[in-house]
Design a protein around this motif. Structure first.
Motif, short mmCIF file in Angstrom:
data_model
loop_
_atom_site.label_atom_id
_atom_site.label_comp_id
_atom_site.label_asym_id
_atom_site.label_seq_id
_atom_site.Cartn_x
_atom_site.Cartn_y
_atom_site.Cartn_z
N SER A 19 0.65 -1.12 -0.02
CA SER A 19 0.08 -0.05 0.06
C SER A 19 0.78 1.16 0.23
O SER A 19 0.56 2.20 -0.60
CB SER A 19 -0.84 0.09 1.24
N ARG A 20 2.01 1.39 0.76
CA ARG A 20 2.95 2.47 0.75
C ARG A 20 3.48 2.78 -0.46
O ARG A 20 3.79 3.70 -0.91
CB ARG A 20 3.88 2.08 1.93
N ARG A 21 3.89 1.73 -1.31
CA ARG A 21 4.61 1.58 -2.51
C ARG A 21 3.59 2.17 -3.65
O ARG A 21 3.97 3.17 -4.35
CB ARG A 21 5.06 0.17 -3.02
N ALA A 22 2.34 1.59 -3.55
CA ALA A 22 1.41 2.01 -4.52
C ALA A 22 1.00 3.57 -4.36
O ALA A 22 0.75 4.14 -5.27
CB ALA A 22 0.14 1.19 -4.19
N ALA A 23 0.85 3.96 -2.90
CA ALA A 23 0.53 5.44 -2.86
C ALA A 23 1.80 6.42 -3.10
O ALA A 23 1.54 7.36 -3.97
CB ALA A 23 0.36 5.50 -1.25
N LEU A 24 2.85 5.88 -2.91
CA LEU A 24 4.00 6.73 -3.54
C LEU A 24 4.00 6.61 -5.01
O LEU A 24 4.37 7.78 -5.48
CB LEU A 24 5.15 6.31 -2.97
N ALA A 45 11.08 2.24 1.57
CA ALA A 45 10.48 1.06 2.56
C ALA A 45 11.25 1.48 3.94
O ALA A 45 12.22 1.68 4.34
CB ALA A 45 11.33 -0.14 2.19
N GLY A 46 10.10 1.37 4.90
CA GLY A 46 10.43 1.76 6.49
C GLY A 46 10.99 3.24 6.61
O GLY A 46 11.05 3.52 7.78
N ARG A 47 10.61 4.13 5.87
CA ARG A 47 10.93 5.57 5.96
C ARG A 47 9.66 6.34 5.83
O ARG A 47 8.60 5.93 5.40
CB ARG A 47 11.86 5.99 4.87
N ALA A 79 -4.06 6.67 2.85
CA ALA A 79 -5.37 6.54 3.78
C ALA A 79 -6.52 6.12 3.00
O ALA A 79 -7.33 5.24 3.87
CB ALA A 79 -5.52 7.96 4.31
N GLU A 80 -6.79 6.28 1.87
CA GLU A 80 -7.75 5.75 1.19
C GLU A 80 -7.63 4.33 1.15
O GLU A 80 -8.62 3.43 1.08
CB GLU A 80 -7.97 6.17 -0.28
N ARG A 81 -6.34 3.70 1.04
CA ARG A 81 -6.28 2.36 1.08
C ARG A 81 -6.48 1.65 2.21
O ARG A 81 -7.10 0.55 2.29
CB ARG A 81 -4.84 1.97 0.41
N LEU A 82 -6.00 2.26 3.44
CA LEU A 82 -6.62 1.67 4.59
C LEU A 82 -7.97 1.70 4.99
O LEU A 82 -8.59 0.80 5.37
CB LEU A 82 -5.82 2.67 5.69
N ALA A 83 -8.47 2.84 4.31
CA ALA A 83 -10.15 2.57 4.67
C ALA A 83 -10.82 1.56 3.81
O ALA A 83 -11.87 1.14 4.35
CB ALA A 83 -10.39 4.15 4.13
N GLN A 84 -10.10 0.80 2.93
CA GLN A 84 -10.73 0.02 2.31
C GLN A 84 -10.55 -1.38 3.01
O GLN A 84 -11.22 -2.38 2.62
CB GLN A 84 -10.25 -0.22 0.79
N GLY A 85 -9.64 -1.25 4.12
CA GLY A 85 -9.44 -2.55 5.28
C GLY A 85 -8.22 -3.03 4.89
O GLY A 85 -7.49 -2.92 3.88
N PHE A 86 -7.45 -3.41 5.94
CA PHE A 86 -6.25 -4.17 5.72
C PHE A 86 -6.36 -5.39 7.03
O PHE A 86 -6.83 -5.25 7.93
CB PHE A 86 -5.11 -3.00 6.15
N ALA A 87 -5.13 -6.22 6.58
CA ALA A 87 -5.11 -7.18 7.65
C ALA A 87 -3.99 -6.93 8.75
O ALA A 87 -2.85 -6.89 8.54
CB ALA A 87 -4.80 -8.58 6.71
N ILE A 88 -4.38 -7.20 9.85
CA ILE A 88 -3.70 -7.34 11.05
C ILE A 88 -3.12 -8.93 11.33
O ILE A 88 -3.98 -9.77 11.33
CB ILE A 88 -4.19 -6.94 12.25
N ASP A 89 -1.77 -9.12 11.52
CA ASP A 89 -1.30 -10.30 12.03
C ASP A 89 -2.06 -10.73 13.20
O ASP A 89 -1.55 -10.02 14.44
CB ASP A 89 0.30 -10.09 11.89
#
Length: 226
Positions: A19-24, A45-47, A79-89
């Motif tokens: 999601s971070r990669r796609a957003a950037l 990554a990680g930044r 944020a838009e991607r998060l709003a669509q749902g994400f999986a927690i381990d």
């Protein structure tokens, strides 16, 4: 027993790299810049998103307004991607729920305040965290030693803590290097070999892992020193 547990919700609790990669990529495409996997791994990554935007803009990063614009676009797309749902381990979530009964848990993240608060609430873990340190709380790049020093300051408001008895769980090199520079013990979680080599210990998963087991991995004594 560890005096505290520090971890990033991104990577440890949820795999948000795609999601971070796609957003950037979305944010940079408006400037005619293509983002490939290698460039993301080197600079994103990680930044923090602002650090990544500046690095990926190259010579155009001297334009502070442009950097801010790209960062805001990336944050909005994420944020838009998060709003669509994400999986927690579930194993990581269970670890946090149990660990916070023994020692305070602080989230230290390269993410922003708004998205981090939202993600932790959606995951039902916001109240399990004694504090949340985000990229918005430190100047410049994040994660940085200052991120972890601020987390230690939060822990110190509750009781006396020793840096060498505070555990950091991380999945990426920027977090591990920043934490070690701040004098903290690190455990690489679900990390590739080249990342795990820079940590004090490594685990393939948090499934079934307890804080006692983490203490044993790092050689932290069971009692709390006076």
């Amino acid at each position: 027993m560890a005096d505290g547990v520090l971890l990033d919700w991104e990577g440890v609790l949820a795999d948000t790299a795609d999601s971070r990669r796609a957003a950037l990529r979305t944010a940079l495409s408006d400037e005619g810049i293509a983002l490939d996997e290698a460039a993301f791994e080197r600079h994103g990554a990680g930044r923090s998103v602002r650090f990544a935007a500046a690095r990926l803009l190259g010579s155009r990063a001297s334009d502070a307004t442009l950097v801010e614009l790209v960062a805001l676009r990336a944050e909005r797309a994420f944020a838009e991607r998060l709003a669509q749902g994400f999986a927690i381990d579930p194993a990581a979530a269970r670890f946090v729920e149990l660990a916070q009964l023994r020692a305070p848990v602080v989230v230290v993240t390269a993410g922003g305040r708004t998205e981090s608060d939202s993600a932790l609430r959606l995951a039902g873990l916001h109240d399990s965290c004694a504090a949340i340190v985000t990229a918005d709380d430190v100047g410049g790049d994040a994660p940085a030693p200052a991120s972890y020093e601020l987390a230690l300051a939060h822990l110190g408001r509750r009781r006396v803590v020793k840096a060498r008895r505070v555990v950091v769980l991380a999945t990426d090199l920027p977090s591990i290097r920043a934490a070690r520079e701040a004098g903290l013990r690190t455990v690489a979680v679900k990390a590739p070999a080249h990342v795990a080599l820079e940590a004090d210990a490594a685990v393939d998963s948090l499934s079934g892992l307890t804080l006692d087991a983490v203490d044993a991995l790092l050689g932290i004594s069971a009692g709390r020193p006076a």
